[in-house]
Design a protein around this motif. Structure first.
Motif, mmCIF file in Angstrom:
data_model
loop_
_atom_site.group_PDB
_atom_site.id
_atom_site.type_symbol
_atom_site.label_atom_id
_atom_site.label_comp_id
_atom_site.label_asym_id
_atom_site.label_seq_id
_atom_site.Cartn_x
_atom_site.Cartn_y
_atom_site.Cartn_z
ATOM 1 N N LYS A 27 -16.834 36.202 -27.472
ATOM 2 C CA LYS A 27 -16.813 35.153 -26.446
ATOM 3 C C LYS A 27 -15.480 35.118 -25.702
ATOM 4 C CE LYS A 27 -20.217 32.816 -29.132
ATOM 5 N NZ LYS A 27 -20.082 33.746 -30.267
ATOM 6 N N TYR A 30 -15.555 37.292 -22.757
ATOM 7 C CA TYR A 30 -16.369 36.666 -21.711
ATOM 8 C C TYR A 30 -15.567 35.578 -20.993
ATOM 9 C CZ TYR A 30 -20.291 34.443 -19.378
ATOM 10 O OH TYR A 30 -21.129 33.918 -18.413
ATOM 11 N N GLY A 260 -20.189 33.647 -13.980
ATOM 12 C CA GLY A 260 -20.709 34.034 -15.291
ATOM 13 C C GLY A 260 -21.934 34.913 -15.150
ATOM 14 N N VAL A 278 -24.316 40.409 -20.246
ATOM 15 C CA VAL A 278 -22.921 40.034 -20.520
ATOM 16 C C VAL A 278 -21.987 41.240 -20.464
ATOM 17 C CG1 VAL A 278 -21.381 39.210 -22.350
ATOM 18 C CG2 VAL A 278 -23.416 37.917 -21.778
ATOM 19 N N ILE A 282 -18.987 41.696 -17.739
ATOM 20 C CA ILE A 282 -17.554 41.798 -18.091
ATOM 21 C C ILE A 282 -16.963 43.089 -17.497
ATOM 22 C CG2 ILE A 282 -15.922 42.052 -20.020
ATOM 23 C CD1 ILE A 282 -17.799 40.267 -21.694
#
Ligand code: SF4
Length: 372
Positions: A27, A30, A260, A278, A282
């Motif tokens: 996380k 992220y 996001g 994700v 990133i």
């Protein structure tokens, strides 16, 4: 306005069709990428002065207070957040321990909590694969209130397979005891491809009973009258003055930046959405090439979007806005009379709005009024 997407959950609820990961993904990486995206896209909105921030998911309360502070630091560095009116965090009850709530309060910038309670019925919570119990949800609301949060929203779902009217009324009764300011209440929908869909097809969970769902909706309407709430959107109810400012601006077509993985943005003319992955998100942010898709909106798209969003609000469609789309509204206007005669819509000085019963058919009515 800024939306910040946190696509992580401890486990997947069986009805959920949102993009989120139930893994031990990194996380921090992220969060770092989110901070970077906030910087890269600081000129996306016409104005850097931000009025509302909404942290949604997924489960934002999965982040540590330190990670939330990092995101806020990035906001402060690149935007003017001196005058933010509403900063909401979505949270799941089991994560709202007393310590976590104190930490949220100490951060100083979060002034609204939206709790994913869904139901106060333990059997149904288990069936939906939620991690909390009814007692945990009640405790989380009470602790948040004691710690000083005075703008709390609760999410509830009605029409859950196997839930009787009496059980639903018990949910509403429990809610009355909690004295929250806002309620988001949805009829359960079975999205294709979800675990719920599979379990219903296999006969392991009963089908959604539409007649029962309508009874639940009618009980909800009675509850809002008895409890001094107002319905300001198809799924949103509040005490006077506690409308969600952030969400209300979506319905007014205000531009917003969404950061996001899988987050959507709207700049007034086009929509864009970040990649729903994700790792790739990133990677894109770190290489300076954000992975997203964009779509320019035509006049017709904007008309249809207006119909879809405005019809869901208690004010309804505005005559002045409709007058700006004469070529598209001409068709819709002819269909209005039948809905007004059936008591599903009514005319006001402002425009045309759905009745309480009309809200039950909002999607079908909007589809009728669309210009294809
Ligand atoms: S917590 Fe919310 S986003 Fe996560 S799986 Fe459940 S419904 Fe979906």
């Amino acid at each position: 306005m800024i939306y910040i997407h946190i696509p992580f959950c401890k486990q997947r609820c069986i009805y959920c069709a949102f993009y989120s990961l139930a893994t031990g993904a990194d996380k921090q990486k992220y969060v770092d990428a989110l901070c970077k995206e906030l910087e890269i896209r600081k000129d996306y909105l016409p104005d850097r002065k931000i009025k509302t921030v909404y942290m949604g998911g997924g489960t934002p309360s999965i982040l540590t207070p330190e990670q939330l502070a990092m995101i806020y630091d990035a906001l402060q560095r690149h935007y003017d957040v001196s005058d933010v009116e509403e900063f909401t965090i979505e949270a799941n009850p089991e994560q709202l321990t007393v310590d976590y709530l104190h930490a949220l309060r100490q951060l100083g910038f979060i002034n609204r909590i939206s709790m994913g309670v869904q139901t106060f019925d333990d059997d149904k919570l288990k069936m939906l694969n939620r991690r909390h119990t009814s007692a945990m949800a009640i405790e989380a609301v009470r602790n948040a209130q004691q710690i000083g949060f005075d703008n709390i929203s609760v999410d509830l779902i009605y029409g859950i397979p196997g839930m009787t009217l009496q059980q639903w009324q018990h949910n509403l009764h429990t809610l009355s005891m909690l004295d929250v300011q806002h309620l988001s209440c949805y009829a359960l929908t079975v999205e294709p491809g979800t675990m719920l869909d599979t379990l219903i097809q296999k006969g392991r969970i009963p089908q959604v009973d539409d007649d029962e769902t309508i009874k639940h909706y009618n009980a909800l309407q009675q509850w809002i009258t008895d409890n001094g709430f107002v319905q300001y959107e198809i799924s949103n109810y509040c005490k006077q003055g506690f409308e969600a400012k952030h969400n209300s601006r979506y319905w007014d077509s205000t531009p917003y930046l969404g950061v996001g993985a899988a987050a959507h943005s709207f700049d007034g003319c086009s929509r864009q959405w970040n990649i729903g992955n994700v790792d790739k998100y990133i990677e894109g942010v770190n290489s300076g090439a954000l992975a997203y898709t964009a779509e320019q909106l035509s006049q017709k798209d904007r008309y249809n979007e207006y119909i879809m969003t405005a019809l869901r609000t208690s004010k309804g469609l505005n005559k002045q806005v409709l007058a700006a789309y004469p070529q598209y509204w001409e068709v819709g206007e002819k269909l209005l009379t039948q809905y007004i005669c059936k008591g599903l819509m009514c005319e006001t000085e402002y425009g045309y709005k759905l009745s309480a019963q009309g809200f039950l058919f909002a999607d079908a009515i909007a589809a009728d009024l669309f210009c294809l």
